[in-house]
Design a protein around this motif. Structure first.
Motif, PDB file in Angstrom:
ATOM      1  N   GLN A  42     -38.089 123.357  64.991  1.00 28.53           N
ATOM      2  CA  GLN A  42     -37.562 123.590  63.635  1.00 28.53           C
ATOM      3  C   GLN A  42     -37.164 125.061  63.458  1.00 28.53           C
ATOM      4  O   GLN A  42     -36.124 125.359  62.864  1.00 28.53           O
ATOM      5  N   ALA A  43     -37.973 125.973  63.989  1.00 28.04           N
ATOM      6  CA  ALA A  43     -37.663 127.412  63.858  1.00 28.04           C
ATOM      7  C   ALA A  43     -36.356 127.738  64.569  1.00 28.04           C
ATOM      8  O   ALA A  43     -35.533 128.517  64.056  1.00 28.04           O
ATOM      9  N   HIS A  44     -36.133 127.137  65.757  1.00 28.33           N
ATOM     10  CA  HIS A  44     -34.876 127.392  66.478  1.00 28.33           C
ATOM     11  C   HIS A  44     -33.689 126.842  65.688  1.00 28.33           C
ATOM     12  O   HIS A  44     -32.634 127.466  65.618  1.00 28.33           O
ATOM     13  N   LEU A  45     -33.873 125.674  65.083  1.00 28.08           N
ATOM     14  CA  LEU A  45     -32.783 125.080  64.307  1.00 28.08           C
ATOM     15  C   LEU A  45     -32.483 125.929  63.067  1.00 28.08           C
ATOM     16  O   LEU A  45     -31.328 126.274  62.781  1.00 28.08           O
ATOM     17  N   ASP A  46     -33.544 126.288  62.338  1.00 29.21           N
ATOM     18  CA  ASP A  46     -33.356 127.077  61.103  1.00 29.21           C
ATOM     19  C   ASP A  46     -32.671 128.407  61.406  1.00 29.21           C
ATOM     20  O   ASP A  46     -31.774 128.832  60.674  1.00 29.21           O
ATOM     21  N   ASP A  47     -33.092 129.035  62.495  1.00 27.30           N
ATOM     22  CA  ASP A  47     -32.509 130.324  62.874  1.00 27.30           C
ATOM     23  C   ASP A  47     -31.017 130.163  63.166  1.00 27.30           C
ATOM     24  O   ASP A  47     -30.194 130.970  62.715  1.00 27.30           O
ATOM     25  N   ALA A  48     -30.664 129.086  63.896  1.00 31.10           N
ATOM     26  CA  ALA A  48     -29.256 128.867  64.245  1.00 31.10           C
ATOM     27  C   ALA A  48     -28.425 128.626  62.972  1.00 31.10           C
ATOM     28  O   ALA A  48     -27.345 129.215  62.804  1.00 31.10           O
ATOM     29  N   VAL A  49     -28.941 127.788  62.096  1.00 32.45           N
ATOM     30  CA  VAL A  49     -28.185 127.449  60.871  1.00 32.45           C
ATOM     31  C   VAL A  49     -28.026 128.693  59.995  1.00 32.45           C
ATOM     32  O   VAL A  49     -26.949 128.971  59.464  1.00 32.45           O
ATOM     33  N   GLU A  50     -29.097 129.454  59.899  1.00 31.62           N
ATOM     34  CA  GLU A  50     -29.052 130.700  59.102  1.00 31.62           C
ATOM     35  C   GLU A  50     -27.982 131.649  59.629  1.00 31.62           C
ATOM     36  O   GLU A  50     -27.319 132.361  58.877  1.00 31.62           O
ATOM     37  N   LYS A  51     -27.785 131.635  60.965  1.00 32.75           N
ATOM     38  CA  LYS A  51     -26.808 132.559  61.557  1.00 32.75           C
ATOM     39  C   LYS A  51     -25.422 131.924  61.683  1.00 32.75           C
ATOM     40  O   LYS A  51     -24.563 132.454  62.381  1.00 32.75           O
ATOM     41  N   GLY A  52     -25.240 130.742  61.071  1.00 34.80           N
ATOM     42  CA  GLY A  52     -23.880 130.189  60.990  1.00 34.80           C
ATOM     43  C   GLY A  52     -23.593 128.942  61.804  1.00 34.80           C
ATOM     44  O   GLY A  52     -22.449 128.494  61.849  1.00 34.80           O
ATOM     45  N   ALA A  53     -24.602 128.372  62.478  1.00 36.32           N
ATOM     46  CA  ALA A  53     -24.345 127.163  63.284  1.00 36.32           C
ATOM     47  C   ALA A  53     -24.066 125.963  62.383  1.00 36.32           C
ATOM     48  O   ALA A  53     -24.593 125.879  61.267  1.00 36.32           O
ATOM     49  N   GLN A  54     -23.213 125.039  62.879  1.00 35.46           N
ATOM     50  CA  GLN A  54     -22.986 123.782  62.149  1.00 35.46           C
ATOM     51  C   GLN A  54     -23.697 122.648  62.877  1.00 35.46           C
ATOM     52  O   GLN A  54     -23.665 122.582  64.107  1.00 35.46           O
TER      53      GLN A  54
END
Ligand code: NAP
Length: 480
Positions: free
Chosen positions: A337-349
């Protein structure tokens, strides 16, 4: 309900509980229900196991390779005969789908077979002397007592990949499996016992990692520690083993890139990327962590892959047709979850997935997830996720993508998809990894060397290279 307290400590041919009678519960990660209670051993049990292994070493190491081979060969046969039962047990403590568990048991048995064959082939050397009155001989000899420490993600094959070559070489072993998956370890030791392994040659201690590890590190009779697990614990063992200058063999973490070139067979690349990423739910040291896809084929490849990802069936590994089981524990779920949240926060779709799975089981399930809009600073591009997330980043330049693939402290496995032989060879040469898969994502086999460079490890497991770890080369210089 737990109906059995399993005696999980095996010293000098005797099964026992911990001396303190302390126990640890093993849970089914799909349901979080307890499946067994095992002994919680520590330093005392480990030192007794080391003493037993030390005594057994003198006779075991003097047997001919052929005699050692017979026992390993018998163990291989017994393991194959029991594939179904062992696979079910493995899934109940580890969670992976039954079809993968069966594959792992067969793979684990293969290591027993390969090293049964290698046991009588440990050759020495006769060196032509520069001095007329001398003869020079190099003798392979077993290292001695081996401390083996294994992880939970491959509870059977990580054990046989270590102990089969150790035993074939003439070493004796004290094994400490992961606390999540001791049941497979117990069964492997029972198979070796039934195959005729003499008392003291293989010993098993379940329990407190630090206490067991400390005994292995401080007891001078342990001459080699062979470890598979995280880079963090590998570094700790390396530091601590310096005091007695112990030999080390380390199989550590990975952060594998997959590079899909513009000339790749996209259907094959998508199928194999899926197989690599979602095998054992992404909890594999060599599984793809990040995908670089040539910009000219990125959209097409992503579409093919996403369609396949959406078909994956989540559930208990024990149910027919399950493709994705649970993550091993809550900590693993928090990391994903932390890896996903970090990616989304930095602009991942999020192209698909992106949340926990809301099924009726209590375990830590996560939906298979595909991400685009990936930047180099995201955690998914820098750390081992150990979960079912695929980040896809486009590239345009071959040299630049190789640099990106190599820009990590890890160096276990990397994969490329290309139909051009020249490119396959030149890129393989430039990737700073211990293993490169070309149109192939299953490079772990009994007959070939497996191991990382940089902070992914030291030494090799598998093939004739795997046995070298357990042999010393003694030089005998003779005046005649
Ligand atoms: P881990 O936390 O390093 O644990 C591995 C084993 O080491 C467990 O049995 C653990 O027991 C034990 N351990 C921990 N601290 C210890 C200490 N101080 N002394 C002695 N033993 C100690 O790794 P993991 O989470 O189980 O496994 C996942 C990692 O393994 C990933 O990084 C993965 O990439 C790597 N891995 C590498 C390979 C390879 O071939 N290169 C293969 C499979 C997995 P406790 O759990 O009780 O602490």
């Amino acid at each position: 309900m737990i109906d059995t307290l399993v005696q999980s400590i095996f010293i000098n041919g005797k099964w026992q509980n911990a001396e303190t009678d302390k126990t640890t519960t093993v849970y089914n990660p799909a349901t979080l229900e307890p499946v067994a209670e095992v002994a919680d051993g520590g330093e005392d049990e480990t030192n007794k196991a080391i003493a037993a292994a030390s005594t057994a070493f003198s006779t075991w190491s003097e047997l001919t390779g052929r005699k050692r081979s017979k026992i390993l060969y018998k163990a291989h046969q017994l393991m194959l005969e029991e594939t179904d039962r062992l696979a079910k047990l493995l899934t109940s403590e580890q969670g992976k789908p039954l079809k993968e568990a069966k594959g792992e048991i067969k793979g684990a048995a293969n290591f027993l077979l390969w090293y049964a064959e290698e046991a009588s082939r440990s050759y020495g050397e006769w060196i032509p002397s520069s001095i007329k009155s001398k003869r020079m001989l190099v003798m392979p000899q077993p290292v001695g007592v081996v401390g083996a420490i294994t992880p939970w993600n491959f509870p059977a094959s990580m054990i046989t990949r270590k102990i089969a070559p150790a035993l074939a070489a003439g070493c004796t072993v004290v094994l400490k499996p992961a606390p999540e998956t001791p049941l497979s370890a117990i069964e492997i030791v029972k198979i070796l016992e039934r195959a005729g392994m003499p008392n003291g040659v293989v010993n098993l201690v379940t329990g407190d990692a630090e206490a067991i590890g400390n005994a292995m590190l401080t007891n001078k009779d342990v001459r080699l520690i062979t470890f598979t697990g995280s880079t963090k614990v590998g570094k700790y063992l390396m530091r601590e083993s310096a005091e007695h200058v112990k030999k080390l063999s380390l199989e550590l973490g990975g952060h594998a890139p997959i590079i899909v070139f513009d000339d790749a067979d996209l259907e094959k690349a998508a199928n194999l990327s899926l197989a690599s990423k979602f095998r054992n739910n992404g909890q594999t040291c060599i599984c793809a962590n990040r995908l670089y896809v040539h910009e000219s084929v990125k959209d097409k490849f992503t579409k093919i892959l996403t369609e396949k990802v959406k078909q994956l069936k989540i559930g208990s590994g024990l149910d027919e047709g399950t493709d994705l089981g649970p993550l091993i524990n809550e900590q693993a779920s928090i990391k994903v979850q932390a890896h996903l949240d970090d990616a989304v926060e930095k602009g991942a779709q999020i192209i698909c997935g992106g949340t926990k799975w809301d099924g009726e089981l209590n375990g830590y399930f996560y939906q298979p997830t595909v991400l685009s809009g990936i930047t180099d600073d995201m955690l998914v591009m820098n750390e081992e996720t150990f979960g079912p997330i695929i980040p896809i980043q486009p590239f345009s330049d071959e040299a630049a993508v190789i640099n990106k693939a190599n820009d990590t402290d890890y160096g276990l496995a990397a994969y490329i998809f290309t139909e051009k032989t020249n490119r396959a060879i030149s890129v393989s040469e430039k990737l700073d990894y211990g293993i490169v898969g070309v149109n192939d994502v299953f490079p772990a086999v009994a007959e070939a060397p497996f191991g990382g460079v940089k902070q992914s490890g030291i030494g090799k497991e598998g093939g004739h290279y795997g046995m070298e770890e357990f042999l010393e080369r003694k030089f005998v210089s003779m005046g005649i």
